[in-house]
Scaffold this motif. Structure first.
Motif, mmCIF file in Angstrom:
data_model
loop_
_atom_site.group_PDB
_atom_site.id
_atom_site.type_symbol
_atom_site.label_atom_id
_atom_site.label_comp_id
_atom_site.label_asym_id
_atom_site.label_seq_id
_atom_site.Cartn_x
_atom_site.Cartn_y
_atom_site.Cartn_z
ATOM 1 N N ILE A 79 27.978 -52.209 -42.067
ATOM 2 C CA ILE A 79 27.134 -51.223 -41.402
ATOM 3 C C ILE A 79 25.977 -52.002 -40.799
ATOM 4 N N GLY A 80 26.025 -52.167 -39.484
ATOM 5 C CA GLY A 80 25.047 -53.003 -38.804
ATOM 6 C C GLY A 80 24.033 -52.192 -38.043
ATOM 7 N N CYS A 81 22.926 -52.833 -37.759
ATOM 8 C CA CYS A 81 21.914 -52.194 -36.918
ATOM 9 C C CYS A 81 21.236 -53.258 -36.071
ATOM 10 N N ALA A 82 20.633 -52.815 -35.001
ATOM 11 C CA ALA A 82 19.808 -53.662 -34.144
ATOM 12 C C ALA A 82 18.957 -52.752 -33.275
ATOM 13 N N PHE A 83 18.037 -53.357 -32.556
ATOM 14 C CA PHE A 83 17.147 -52.568 -31.708
ATOM 15 C C PHE A 83 17.903 -51.924 -30.554
ATOM 16 N N SER A 84 18.907 -52.629 -30.019
ATOM 17 C CA SER A 84 19.638 -52.146 -28.840
ATOM 18 C C SER A 84 20.420 -50.878 -29.142
ATOM 19 N N ALA A 85 20.464 -49.985 -28.184
ATOM 20 C CA ALA A 85 21.351 -48.833 -28.272
ATOM 21 C C ALA A 85 22.792 -49.321 -28.215
ATOM 22 N N PHE A 86 23.703 -48.559 -28.814
ATOM 23 C CA PHE A 86 25.092 -48.994 -28.893
ATOM 24 C C PHE A 86 25.686 -49.259 -27.518
ATOM 25 N N GLU A 87 25.347 -48.431 -26.543
ATOM 26 C CA GLU A 87 25.925 -48.594 -25.208
ATOM 27 C C GLU A 87 25.454 -49.877 -24.522
ATOM 28 N N ASN A 88 24.388 -50.480 -25.038
ATOM 29 C CA ASN A 88 23.885 -51.745 -24.484
ATOM 30 C C ASN A 88 24.216 -52.943 -25.369
ATOM 31 N N ALA A 89 24.884 -52.696 -26.477
ATOM 32 C CA ALA A 89 25.173 -53.750 -27.449
ATOM 33 C C ALA A 89 26.631 -54.181 -27.295
ATOM 34 N N ARG A 90 26.873 -55.119 -26.403
ATOM 35 C CA ARG A 90 28.239 -55.514 -26.042
ATOM 36 C C ARG A 90 29.026 -56.036 -27.246
ATOM 37 N N HIS A 91 28.401 -56.888 -28.052
ATOM 38 C CA HIS A 91 29.114 -57.455 -29.200
ATOM 39 C C HIS A 91 29.413 -56.390 -30.254
ATOM 40 N N ALA A 92 28.483 -55.469 -30.426
ATOM 41 C CA ALA A 92 28.718 -54.382 -31.372
ATOM 42 C C ALA A 92 29.865 -53.492 -30.908
ATOM 43 N N GLN A 93 29.942 -53.259 -29.616
ATOM 44 C CA GLN A 93 31.050 -52.460 -29.078
ATOM 45 C C GLN A 93 32.389 -53.131 -29.359
ATOM 46 N N LYS A 94 32.436 -54.457 -29.210
ATOM 47 C CA LYS A 94 33.694 -55.174 -29.463
ATOM 48 C C LYS A 94 34.079 -55.109 -30.942
ATOM 49 N N MET A 95 33.085 -55.273 -31.827
ATOM 50 C CA MET A 95 33.394 -55.203 -33.260
ATOM 51 C C MET A 95 33.876 -53.814 -33.641
ATOM 52 N N LYS A 96 33.290 -52.791 -33.028
ATOM 53 C CA LYS A 96 33.727 -51.426 -33.316
ATOM 54 C C LYS A 96 35.150 -51.215 -32.819
ATOM 55 N N ALA A 97 35.473 -51.783 -31.658
ATOM 56 C CA ALA A 97 36.834 -51.653 -31.125
ATOM 57 C C ALA A 97 37.838 -52.411 -31.994
ATOM 58 N N ASP A 98 37.436 -53.587 -32.487
ATOM 59 C CA ASP A 98 38.332 -54.409 -33.312
ATOM 60 C C ASP A 98 38.469 -53.883 -34.734
ATOM 61 N N TRP A 99 37.394 -53.275 -35.250
ATOM 62 C CA TRP A 99 37.380 -52.826 -36.647
ATOM 63 C C TRP A 99 36.870 -51.379 -36.720
ATOM 64 N N PRO A 100 37.584 -50.435 -36.128
ATOM 65 C CA PRO A 100 37.065 -49.063 -36.000
ATOM 66 C C PRO A 100 36.781 -48.370 -37.329
#
Length: 260
Positions: A35-56
């Motif tokens: 369960i990760g967090c960062a300042f960036s919104a999800f739609e601007n967090a490219r690496h987070a989007q990839k991890m979510k796609a790889d590990w939904p």
């Protein structure tokens, strides 16, 4: 992937890029839930989007400003509600505040809110869940905690203070919670590449930096992740209250050749 254990629930702050993203990825590949967090919104967090796609089913992301204590509290609460437990907290979020010792009061305050207070408050919020799971807190500091350079205050001061935070968490919350610090040196992230690119010749700047490391290279983000994975394991159960430096031997050098 190691599926020999039940998935642990791992919180990682600053998980959208750099070291934090690599830490999250290593735990995910180990079969854990992150369960990760960062300042960036999800739609601007490219690496987070990839991890979510790889590990939904194993990766979850929240936009959190860790300088806001109410947002940290909400993040920990919602994270625990997802799976009913928290096993590991990797307190990683932070940034370079290199303003010099004559910095403005606003720089000083922002630095300590981000690079010190947020680590303390995250641990404080996660404490009840970690006590139940006999969990682990990993605090990411910096080799600047041990030695630094001109112009790196107030960043280095807060990173030094994290050494004491690790000690206090260990002696006051153990044995239910085990705490360890990690002090990376020069790690090859996008942020450090931007620093190279700011020089007249980025290639020469990189080569000079590499030569200052006895191992002959700078570190990789995944190496920090692998160390976190080990320190969070039962195999590291006797490591607590200390901060491990991983800087390729940089701190072993008394003088650079340019100084001679």
């Amino acid at each position: 992937m190691n599926r020999s254990h039940s998935p642990r629930v791992v919180l990682v702050t600053g998980a959208s890029q750099g070291i934090g993203q690599a830490i999250a990825d290593v735990f995910l590949r180990n079969g854990d839930i992150v369960i990760g967090c960062a300042f960036s919104a999800f739609e601007n967090a490219r690496h987070a989007q990839k991890m979510k796609a790889d590990w939904p089913e194993h990766f979850f992301y929240y936009s959190v400003d860790v300088t806001r204590t109410e947002q940290i509290k909400q993040f920990v609460s919602e994270a625990e509600q997802l799976f009913g437990r928290i096993d590991v907290v990797v307190s990683n979020a932070g940034k370079n505040v290199f303003k010099g010792i004559d910095c403005e009061e606003s720089d000083w305050a922002h630095n300590f809110d981000l690079n010190l207070r947020s680590h303390w408050y995250l641990a404080k919020c996660a404490r009840p869940a970690l006590q139940k799971s006999h969990g682990v807190i990993l605090v990411i500091t910096s080799n600047h905690a041990f030695s630094t350079m001109p112009g790196c205050a107030p960043y280095n001061i807060s990173k030094r203070a994290l050494l004491s935070l690790v000690q206090s968490l260990t002696i006051e919350w153990g044995p239910e919670i085990r705490t360890v610090g990690i002090a990376p040196g020069f790690i090859d992230t996008d942020g450090n590449q931007a620093w190279f690119d700011a020089h007249p010749d980025a290639r020469i700047a990189r080569e000079r930096t590499v030569k200052k490391h006895p191992v002959g290279r700078i570190g990789r983000p995944d190496e920090v992740g692998e160390l976190c994975l080990f320190l969070a394991s039962d195999n590291a159960g006797f490591i607590a209250g200390t901060t491990i430096v991983m800087d390729g031997g940089r701190s072993a050098i008394m003088q650079d050749e340019d100084d001679l």
